[in-house]
Motif scaffolding. Structure first.
Motif, PDB file in Angstrom:
ATOM      1  N   ASN A   1       0.811  -1.216   0.000  1.00 13.09           N
ATOM      2  CA  ASN A   1       0.000   0.000   0.000  1.00 13.09           C
ATOM      3  C   ASN A   1       0.844   1.265   0.000  1.00 13.09           C
ATOM      4  OD1 ASN A   1      -2.515  -1.199  -0.094  1.00 13.09           O
ATOM      5  ND2 ASN A   1      -2.739  -1.294   2.123  1.00 13.09           N
TER       6      ASN A   1
ATOM      7  N   ASP B   1       3.380   4.035  -1.329  1.00 14.39           N
ATOM      8  CA  ASP B   1       3.806   4.567  -2.620  1.00 14.39           C
ATOM      9  C   ASP B   1       5.306   4.342  -2.768  1.00 14.39           C
ATOM     10  OD1 ASP B   1       3.554   5.885  -5.069  1.00 14.39           O
ATOM     11  OD2 ASP B   1       4.190   7.779  -4.171  1.00 14.39           O
ATOM     12  N   GLY B   2       5.703   3.680  -3.826  1.00 17.14           N
ATOM     13  CA  GLY B   2       7.118   3.415  -4.053  1.00 17.14           C
ATOM     14  C   GLY B   2       7.491   1.959  -3.871  1.00 17.14           C
TER      15      GLY B   2
ATOM     16  N   SER C   1       7.036  -1.753  -4.971  1.00 14.98           N
ATOM     17  CA  SER C   1       6.479  -2.476  -6.118  1.00 14.98           C
ATOM     18  C   SER C   1       6.230  -3.945  -5.811  1.00 14.98           C
ATOM     19  CB  SER C   1       7.395  -2.335  -7.333  1.00 14.98           C
ATOM     20  OG  SER C   1       8.703  -2.764  -7.022  1.00 14.98           O
TER      21      SER C   1
ATOM     22  N   TYR D   1      11.589  -1.750  -4.058  1.00 14.55           N
ATOM     23  CA  TYR D   1      11.055  -0.400  -3.906  1.00 14.55           C
ATOM     24  C   TYR D   1      11.876   0.634  -4.666  1.00 14.55           C
ATOM     25  CZ  TYR D   1      14.876   0.257  -0.567  1.00 14.55           C
ATOM     26  OH  TYR D   1      16.105   0.348   0.015  1.00 14.55           O
TER      27      TYR D   1
ATOM     28  N   LYS E   1      11.187   7.406  -3.695  1.00 12.37           N
ATOM     29  CA  LYS E   1       9.812   7.617  -3.231  1.00 12.37           C
ATOM     30  C   LYS E   1       9.582   7.196  -1.789  1.00 12.37           C
ATOM     31  CE  LYS E   1       7.530   7.096  -7.708  1.00 12.37           C
ATOM     32  NZ  LYS E   1       6.535   6.332  -8.461  1.00 12.37           N
ATOM     33  N   ILE E   2      10.385   6.262  -1.291  1.00 10.64           N
ATOM     34  CA  ILE E   2      10.131   5.722   0.052  1.00 10.64           C
ATOM     35  C   ILE E   2      11.433   5.354   0.742  1.00 10.64           C
ATOM     36  CG2 ILE E   2       9.813   3.349  -0.751  1.00 10.64           C
ATOM     37  CD1 ILE E   2       7.370   3.654   1.522  1.00 10.64           C
TER      38      ILE E   2
END
Length: 67
Positions: free
Chosen positions: A25, A27-28, A30, A45, A49-50
């Protein structure tokens, strides 16, 4: 990027789904694959982004400890 996080307290399919779901859940992130026998989760990831800390926090919010 890929990272393996050691997670304490996972013992069943529900644990696996909780941890994988929490990570996916974000963002970033995969991909997230829990290995119950090894007590860890492999995360794929985007490090732009994270952060690893954010992923650890998401797992801890599910009630598990990350080493």
């Amino acid at each position: 990027m890929e990272k393996t996080l050691n997670v304490q307290g996972m013992s069943c399919g529900h644990c696996k789904m909780s941890v994988e779901g929490a990570l996916k859940n974000l963002d970033g992130v995969s991909a997230a694959e829990v290995n119950l026998d090894a007590g860890n989760v492999d995360v794929t990831y985007d490090d732009s982004k994270i952060t690893v800390d954010a992923m650890k926090e998401a797992i801890e919010d599910q009630g598990y400890d990350v080493e």
